[in-house]
Design an enzyme around this catalytic site. Sequence first.
Site, short mmCIF file in Angstrom:
data_model
loop_
_atom_site.label_atom_id
_atom_site.label_comp_id
_atom_site.label_asym_id
_atom_site.label_seq_id
_atom_site.Cartn_x
_atom_site.Cartn_y
_atom_site.Cartn_z
N ASP A 56 0.94 -1.38 -0.01
CA ASP A 56 0.16 -0.03 0.05
C ASP A 56 0.96 1.25 0.01
O ASP A 56 0.53 2.13 -0.60
CB ASP A 56 -0.80 0.03 1.18
CG ASP A 56 -1.81 1.15 1.21
OD1 ASP A 56 -2.60 1.45 0.55
OD2 ASP A 56 -1.69 1.71 2.41
N ASP A 124 -6.18 -7.05 -1.91
CA ASP A 124 -5.30 -7.26 -0.88
C ASP A 124 -3.78 -7.75 -1.46
O ASP A 124 -2.86 -7.51 -1.40
CB ASP A 124 -5.73 -8.19 0.31
CG ASP A 124 -6.54 -7.33 1.16
OD1 ASP A 124 -6.77 -6.20 1.28
OD2 ASP A 124 -7.48 -8.23 1.74
N GLU A 127 -1.89 -5.48 -3.90
CA GLU A 127 -0.89 -4.60 -2.84
C GLU A 127 0.11 -5.49 -2.45
O GLU A 127 1.37 -5.27 -2.38
CB GLU A 127 -1.82 -4.26 -1.74
CG GLU A 127 -2.61 -2.99 -2.27
CD GLU A 127 -3.63 -2.39 -1.22
OE1 GLU A 127 -4.03 -1.39 -1.21
OE2 GLU A 127 -3.59 -3.03 0.09
#
Length: 243
Positions: A56, A124, A127
């Site tokens: 991220d 998810d 990232e």
Amino acid sequence: MPQDVITSSTMDILEECQEAIGYKFLRPGLLRAALTHTSGADTRLASNERLEFLGDAVLGLVVCEQLFLRFPEYQEGDLTKVKSAVVSRRTCARISKLLNLGDFLFLGKGMHLQMAMPANLLADVFESLVAAIYLDGGLEAVKPFILKYIGPEIEEVAEGAHAGNYKSHLQQVAQREFNETPQYLLLDEKGPDHSKCFKVAAFIDKRPIFPAAWGRNKKEAEQKAAMNALAQIAGEDIPYKAD
């Protein structure tokens, strides 16, 4: 079997994934970790959660740098708006789906029974993959990977935000200076149906029409026409010459 031992079947999955994403890992174990959901991990620390955290931040850094360099005229607020639109969970999930990352995930048995992969899980893993590439090859490896998929998002979102800003700015100026709302007039169009260009000019009721501008679509032409109008009102050079 310990998770850090990569079997031949696991290696096959990793090879397919590397081919799909267009990046060859020096340390395949990083990719294995990035693709491991908590449900399929021996321990929580062996899942991709920590990589997701790092990814991220790496994603944000690359995007922020691009916005800073690409749009030197943007204020902090404008940059923040574009970043939040570009680096969104929905965008990450969509790219993950485009790369078919869901097909390569290591999941617990119960997760395989789901008909559709949850969007948050797809976001998810994208990232996590960004973090894995960063740890494997550094910024010089992960930057082109990110920009290959996020670059078009930056251009699209920024163009829309920019267009909205200029038209909104002209409306504020017109209402403040003339107590009127600007209108946009289509003056001409040219080119084949699949690749038309449009000539648009802004005008304010009972006042001379502002210099026109060409655009690849009506929205872009209106944006440029608004910029021309703002420049003329401010006594500056016209940025877009129509003829």
